[in-house]
Design an enzyme around this catalytic site. Structure first.
Site, PDB file in Angstrom:
ATOM      1  N   ASN A 263      68.390 -30.721  -4.813  1.00  0.00           N
ATOM      2  CA  ASN A 263      67.240 -29.861  -4.551  1.00  0.00           C
ATOM      3  C   ASN A 263      66.607 -29.594  -5.910  1.00  0.00           C
ATOM      4  O   ASN A 263      67.064 -28.761  -6.676  1.00  0.00           O
ATOM      5  CB  ASN A 263      67.732 -28.567  -3.890  1.00  0.00           C
ATOM      6  CG  ASN A 263      66.586 -27.663  -3.487  1.00  0.00           C
ATOM      7  OD1 ASN A 263      65.432 -27.899  -3.864  1.00  0.00           O
ATOM      8  ND2 ASN A 263      66.901 -26.618  -2.752  1.00  0.00           N
TER       9      ASN A 263
ATOM     10  N   LYS B 151      69.442 -27.996  -8.165  1.00  0.00           N
ATOM     11  CA  LYS B 151      70.692 -27.623  -7.486  1.00  0.00           C
ATOM     12  C   LYS B 151      71.276 -28.892  -6.903  1.00  0.00           C
ATOM     13  O   LYS B 151      70.535 -29.724  -6.373  1.00  0.00           O
ATOM     14  CB  LYS B 151      70.412 -26.661  -6.334  1.00  0.00           C
ATOM     15  CG  LYS B 151      70.021 -25.288  -6.782  1.00  0.00           C
ATOM     16  CD  LYS B 151      69.978 -24.354  -5.566  1.00  0.00           C
ATOM     17  CE  LYS B 151      69.123 -23.154  -5.880  1.00  0.00           C
ATOM     18  NZ  LYS B 151      68.135 -22.823  -4.881  1.00  0.00           N
TER      19      LYS B 151
ATOM     20  N   ARG C  39      66.068 -32.946  -0.990  1.00  0.00           N
ATOM     21  CA  ARG C  39      65.210 -32.016  -0.255  1.00  0.00           C
ATOM     22  C   ARG C  39      63.791 -32.195  -0.795  1.00  0.00           C
ATOM     23  O   ARG C  39      63.557 -32.065  -1.995  1.00  0.00           O
ATOM     24  CB  ARG C  39      65.684 -30.591  -0.496  1.00  0.00           C
ATOM     25  CG  ARG C  39      64.778 -29.604   0.181  1.00  0.00           C
ATOM     26  CD  ARG C  39      65.197 -28.180  -0.052  1.00  0.00           C
ATOM     27  NE  ARG C  39      64.268 -27.323   0.663  1.00  0.00           N
ATOM     28  CZ  ARG C  39      63.888 -26.130   0.232  1.00  0.00           C
ATOM     29  NH1 ARG C  39      64.358 -25.641  -0.886  1.00  0.00           N
ATOM     30  NH2 ARG C  39      63.046 -25.423   0.947  1.00  0.00           N
TER      31      ARG C  39
ATOM     32  N   HIS D 128      60.881 -24.508   5.993  1.00  0.00           N
ATOM     33  CA  HIS D 128      62.267 -24.179   6.396  1.00  0.00           C
ATOM     34  C   HIS D 128      62.708 -25.009   7.600  1.00  0.00           C
ATOM     35  O   HIS D 128      63.597 -24.596   8.356  1.00  0.00           O
ATOM     36  CB  HIS D 128      62.415 -22.689   6.816  1.00  0.00           C
ATOM     37  CG  HIS D 128      62.304 -21.694   5.703  1.00  0.00           C
ATOM     38  ND1 HIS D 128      61.737 -20.445   5.879  1.00  0.00           N
ATOM     39  CD2 HIS D 128      62.698 -21.743   4.417  1.00  0.00           C
ATOM     40  CE1 HIS D 128      61.787 -19.776   4.756  1.00  0.00           C
ATOM     41  NE2 HIS D 128      62.373 -20.543   3.845  1.00  0.00           N
TER      42      HIS D 128
ATOM     43  N   HIS E  58      64.688 -17.152  10.366  1.00  0.00           N
ATOM     44  CA  HIS E  58      65.290 -17.428   9.049  1.00  0.00           C
ATOM     45  C   HIS E  58      64.834 -16.306   8.120  1.00  0.00           C
ATOM     46  O   HIS E  58      63.685 -16.276   7.672  1.00  0.00           O
ATOM     47  CB  HIS E  58      64.811 -18.802   8.562  1.00  0.00           C
ATOM     48  CG  HIS E  58      65.299 -19.174   7.197  1.00  0.00           C
ATOM     49  ND1 HIS E  58      66.225 -20.175   6.969  1.00  0.00           N
ATOM     50  CD2 HIS E  58      64.992 -18.674   5.976  1.00  0.00           C
ATOM     51  CE1 HIS E  58      66.461 -20.269   5.681  1.00  0.00           C
ATOM     52  NE2 HIS E  58      65.718 -19.364   5.050  1.00  0.00           N
TER      53      HIS E  58
ATOM     54  N   GLY F 112      65.519 -14.964   4.857  1.00  0.00           N
ATOM     55  CA  GLY F 112      66.006 -14.970   3.478  1.00  0.00           C
ATOM     56  C   GLY F 112      64.968 -14.317   2.590  1.00  0.00           C
ATOM     57  O   GLY F 112      64.148 -13.526   3.061  1.00  0.00           O
ATOM     58  N   ASN F 113      64.971 -14.669   1.315  1.00  0.00           N
ATOM     59  CA  ASN F 113      63.933 -14.136   0.427  1.00  0.00           C
ATOM     60  C   ASN F 113      62.579 -14.680   0.881  1.00  0.00           C
ATOM     61  O   ASN F 113      61.604 -13.952   1.000  1.00  0.00           O
ATOM     62  CB  ASN F 113      64.262 -14.525  -1.012  1.00  0.00           C
ATOM     63  CG  ASN F 113      63.425 -13.723  -1.977  1.00  0.00           C
ATOM     64  OD1 ASN F 113      63.037 -12.579  -1.703  1.00  0.00           O
ATOM     65  ND2 ASN F 113      63.100 -14.334  -3.104  1.00  0.00           N
TER      66      ASN F 113
ATOM     67  N   ARG G 264      56.146 -12.033  -0.689  1.00  0.00           N
ATOM     68  CA  ARG G 264      54.919 -12.577  -0.082  1.00  0.00           C
ATOM     69  C   ARG G 264      54.418 -11.683   1.045  1.00  0.00           C
ATOM     70  O   ARG G 264      55.223 -11.119   1.799  1.00  0.00           O
ATOM     71  CB  ARG G 264      55.165 -13.975   0.500  1.00  0.00           C
ATOM     72  CG  ARG G 264      55.561 -15.003  -0.528  1.00  0.00           C
ATOM     73  CD  ARG G 264      55.674 -16.383   0.136  1.00  0.00           C
ATOM     74  NE  ARG G 264      56.334 -17.309  -0.733  1.00  0.00           N
ATOM     75  CZ  ARG G 264      57.383 -18.076  -0.381  1.00  0.00           C
ATOM     76  NH1 ARG G 264      57.847 -18.037   0.856  1.00  0.00           N
ATOM     77  NH2 ARG G 264      57.925 -18.889  -1.241  1.00  0.00           N
TER      78      ARG G 264
ATOM     79  N   ASP H 284      64.652  -7.394  -2.927  1.00  0.00           N
ATOM     80  CA  ASP H 284      65.936  -7.588  -2.247  1.00  0.00           C
ATOM     81  C   ASP H 284      66.127  -6.485  -1.208  1.00  0.00           C
ATOM     82  O   ASP H 284      66.163  -5.295  -1.541  1.00  0.00           O
ATOM     83  CB  ASP H 284      67.085  -7.567  -3.275  1.00  0.00           C
ATOM     84  CG  ASP H 284      68.382  -8.061  -2.656  1.00  0.00           C
ATOM     85  OD1 ASP H 284      68.743  -7.580  -1.557  1.00  0.00           O
ATOM     86  OD2 ASP H 284      69.027  -8.926  -3.267  1.00  0.00           O
TER      87      ASP H 284
ATOM     88  N   ARG I 201      68.615  -5.450   0.359  1.00  0.00           N
ATOM     89  CA  ARG I 201      69.766  -4.564   0.149  1.00  0.00           C
ATOM     90  C   ARG I 201      69.370  -3.351  -0.692  1.00  0.00           C
ATOM     91  O   ARG I 201      69.728  -2.212  -0.366  1.00  0.00           O
ATOM     92  CB  ARG I 201      70.908  -5.321  -0.546  1.00  0.00           C
ATOM     93  CG  ARG I 201      71.597  -6.299   0.366  1.00  0.00           C
ATOM     94  CD  ARG I 201      72.427  -7.272  -0.383  1.00  0.00           C
ATOM     95  NE  ARG I 201      71.590  -8.232  -1.113  1.00  0.00           N
ATOM     96  CZ  ARG I 201      72.004  -9.420  -1.513  1.00  0.00           C
ATOM     97  NH1 ARG I 201      73.249  -9.782  -1.289  1.00  0.00           N
ATOM     98  NH2 ARG I 201      71.192 -10.239  -2.146  1.00  0.00           N
TER      99      ARG I 201
ATOM    100  N   GLU J 259      71.865 -13.275   8.500  1.00  0.00           N
ATOM    101  CA  GLU J 259      73.310 -13.523   8.626  1.00  0.00           C
ATOM    102  C   GLU J 259      74.150 -12.309   8.271  1.00  0.00           C
ATOM    103  O   GLU J 259      75.268 -12.167   8.760  1.00  0.00           O
ATOM    104  CB  GLU J 259      73.730 -14.674   7.676  1.00  0.00           C
ATOM    105  CG  GLU J 259      73.225 -16.020   8.105  1.00  0.00           C
ATOM    106  CD  GLU J 259      73.432 -17.088   7.030  1.00  0.00           C
ATOM    107  OE1 GLU J 259      74.349 -16.952   6.205  1.00  0.00           O
ATOM    108  OE2 GLU J 259      72.655 -18.058   7.023  1.00  0.00           O
ATOM    109  N   ASN J 260      73.607 -11.468   7.384  1.00  0.00           N
ATOM    110  CA  ASN J 260      74.468 -10.454   6.755  1.00  0.00           C
ATOM    111  C   ASN J 260      74.118  -8.998   7.012  1.00  0.00           C
ATOM    112  O   ASN J 260      74.834  -8.117   6.560  1.00  0.00           O
ATOM    113  CB  ASN J 260      74.480 -10.676   5.234  1.00  0.00           C
ATOM    114  CG  ASN J 260      75.037 -12.031   4.875  1.00  0.00           C
ATOM    115  OD1 ASN J 260      76.170 -12.330   5.223  1.00  0.00           O
ATOM    116  ND2 ASN J 260      74.239 -12.861   4.218  1.00  0.00           N
TER     117      ASN J 260
HETATM  118  P1  AMP Z   1      68.507 -16.264   0.972  1.00  0.00           P
HETATM  119  O1  AMP Z   1      67.115 -16.599   0.500  1.00  0.00           O
HETATM  120  O2  AMP Z   1      68.810 -16.802   2.331  1.00  0.00           O
HETATM  121  O3  AMP Z   1      69.587 -16.506  -0.040  1.00  0.00           O
HETATM  122  O4  AMP Z   1      68.485 -14.663   1.193  1.00  0.00           O
HETATM  123  C1  AMP Z   1      68.458 -13.766   0.116  1.00  0.00           C
HETATM  124  C2  AMP Z   1      67.903 -12.435   0.593  1.00  0.00           C
HETATM  125  O5  AMP Z   1      68.569 -12.007   1.786  1.00  0.00           O
HETATM  126  C3  AMP Z   1      68.118 -11.302  -0.396  1.00  0.00           C
HETATM  127  O6  AMP Z   1      67.075 -11.230  -1.334  1.00  0.00           O
HETATM  128  C4  AMP Z   1      68.132 -10.080   0.495  1.00  0.00           C
HETATM  129  O7  AMP Z   1      66.802  -9.619   0.681  1.00  0.00           O
HETATM  130  C5  AMP Z   1      68.654 -10.578   1.825  1.00  0.00           C
HETATM  131  N1  AMP Z   1      70.058 -10.197   2.044  1.00  0.00           N
HETATM  132  C6  AMP Z   1      71.177 -10.864   1.700  1.00  0.00           C
HETATM  133  N2  AMP Z   1      72.286 -10.193   2.086  1.00  0.00           N
HETATM  134  C7  AMP Z   1      71.855  -9.070   2.687  1.00  0.00           C
HETATM  135  C8  AMP Z   1      72.493  -7.935   3.292  1.00  0.00           C
HETATM  136  N3  AMP Z   1      73.811  -7.830   3.359  1.00  0.00           N
HETATM  137  N4  AMP Z   1      71.694  -6.963   3.785  1.00  0.00           N
HETATM  138  C9  AMP Z   1      70.348  -7.055   3.735  1.00  0.00           C
HETATM  139  N5  AMP Z   1      69.705  -8.091   3.176  1.00  0.00           N
HETATM  140  C10 AMP Z   1      70.419  -9.088   2.665  1.00  0.00           C
END
Ligand code: AMP
Length: 400
Positions: free
Chosen positions: A7, A14, A91, A180, A208, A210-211, A241, A283, A285, A334-335
């Site tokens: 990637n 990566k 990728r 994605h 999906h 993620g960030n 974004r 983030d 979290r 996922e988390n």
């Molecule tokens: P990724 O791009 O899939 O690696 O996702 C990263 C993003 O997922 C982080 O910047 C967080 O905003 C969010 N994230 C990851 N773990 C958690 C969690 N336990 N609770 C809430 N958001 C999370």
């Protein structure tokens, strides 16, 4: 088959080495700070750890060479020589309308990826640099391109055409592409497999989160709509974004805040979203933590973020004429039980009901978190884009 997955981004490469027959991932690593000072290699193979900081600046060719050297190193490597690699899977972000599937890399494929550079000026050039580096360093090893856009090529024109003069689609290639794709494809198939149902008979929404974040309506195994558009800026609220907004805002801020097109691009892509509303962090979290200690902007950011996702669930259920399965994946999907709970609030009318205990325990694992009586199965499915790239590469190379 031993496959190197690459990637290649603007300032980082990566990599993962996979053995598709037995062990899965053998090694992984990251070469960062390409083209700037203090480049670094971080290499992991099982419990072997190796970090190395080369002198001076490095380019993409150097980065791939560092990765290959680490993989064959007698101390921290995992293979004896480069010839043990059977294929490379890359990728590639944008395949335009040319690629609805992965492709064996040939001169024609490289030309087609180059033609897509205006559509992905930040991504396709470094993807190509990774391909060229591998061609130089491993000239006899077949290479495959796996595109982020390919899965969404099944969308009908009414889902991908913007309400602009039609000419812009023909001359400038302006349309919804979606991104994605590898992740949406993987989690939709994994969800069907987990439920023991044929994907051809399911209406699935994949989220999906993620960030970068996007959602896809997957009907009978095909992407029929997706939230990212001409670029990854459209759709959901993301880390930095905006997602959907009135396009008039672009002209307004450019005029009133004295922004050039490049400034505006940076503003809407890098300074907005969760970071922009919360004023704290991209983030989730951090933003949850701030919200829990009473920060109103942080709370608002989470409300806007989850409300947007909830609206898309309704929209995609309507687009597909029903819904069987909702899938959460990537970082927050996922988390974060908190984010999932907040999203599905008031969706009982669609048949979405989650069991709070199951939701709390579904962290980074595949799990059905619905109540027994829910008519829609809500699943958590960890994404695995590398597995898709490895499988696609193996399939294409074994047909040569
Ligand atoms: P990724 O791009 O899939 O690696 O996702 C990263 C993003 O997922 C982080 O910047 C967080 O905003 C969010 N994230 C990851 N773990 C958690 C969690 N336990 N609770 C809430 N958001 C999370």
């Amino acid at each position: 088959m031993v496959i190197l997955i690459l990637n290649s981004g603007s300032s980082s490469v990566k990599y993962q080495l996979w053995d598709t027959k037995s062990t899965g991932m053998l090694a992984k690593g990251l070469v960062s700070r390409i083209g700037i000072d203090n480049p670094k290699l971080e290499h992991r193979a099982g419990d072997k750890k190796y970090d190395y900081c080369p002198d001076g600046k490095i380019d993409h060719n150097d980065a791939v060479k560092l990765a290959l050297d680490a993989l064959v190193d007698s101390e921290h490597g995992i293979i004896e020589n480069i010839e043990q690699i059977d294929a490379v899977g890359h990728r590639v972000v944008h395949g335009g309308e040319k690629f609805a599937e992965s492709a064996l890399i040939t001169d024609d494929v490289i030309d087609a990826v180059k033609e897509c550079i205006p559509l992905a000026p930040l991504h396709n050039p470094p993807n190509l640099m990774g391909i060229e580096a591998c061609q130089k360093l491993m000239p006899n090893i077949p290479q495959v391109a796996v595109f982020d856009t390919a899965f969404h090529q099944t969308m009908e024109p009414y889902a991908f055409i913007y309400a602009l003069p039609y000419d812009l689609y023909k001359t400038q290639k302006i349309r919804r592409y979606g991104f994605h794709g590898t992740s949406h494809y993987y989690v939709a198939h994994r969800a069907a497999e987990f439920l023991g149902k044929p994907i051809e008979k399911l209406k699935i929404i994949t989220a999906h989160l993620g960030n970068g974040a996007s959602m896809t309506a997957v009907k009978n195994g095909k992407s029929v709509d997706t939230s990212m558009g001409f670029t990854p800026l459209e759709g959901l609220v993301m880390g930095t974004r905006t997602g959907d907004m009135d396009p008039a805002i672009v002209m307004f801020v450019m005029e009133h805040m004295n922004m050039t097109p490049a400034d505006a691009n940076n503003f809407f892509n890098k300074k907005s979203g969760i970071l922009g509303i919360s004023g704290k962090s991209n983030d989730i979290r951090d933003v949850i933590e701030a919200s829990e200690s009473g920060d109103m902007q942080a709370k608002l950011a989470l409300d806007v973020y989850t409300y947007r996702i909830r609206k898309y669930i309704g929209a995609y259920a309507a687009a597909m004429g029903g819904l069987d399965t909702l899938v959460f994946t990537a970082g927050a999907g996922e988390n974060s039980p908190f984010i999932r709970r907040k999203i599905i609030r008031n969706l009982e009318f669609l048949g979405i009901k989650i069991d709070e205990q199951k939701n709390e325990s579904a962290i980074g694992i595949t799990m059905d978190i619905s109540t027994d009586d829910a008519s829609v199965r809500t699943l958590v499915v960890p994404t695995n884009e590398e597995l898709v790239i490895a499988n696609e590469t193996e399939q294409i190379v074994s047909e040569i």
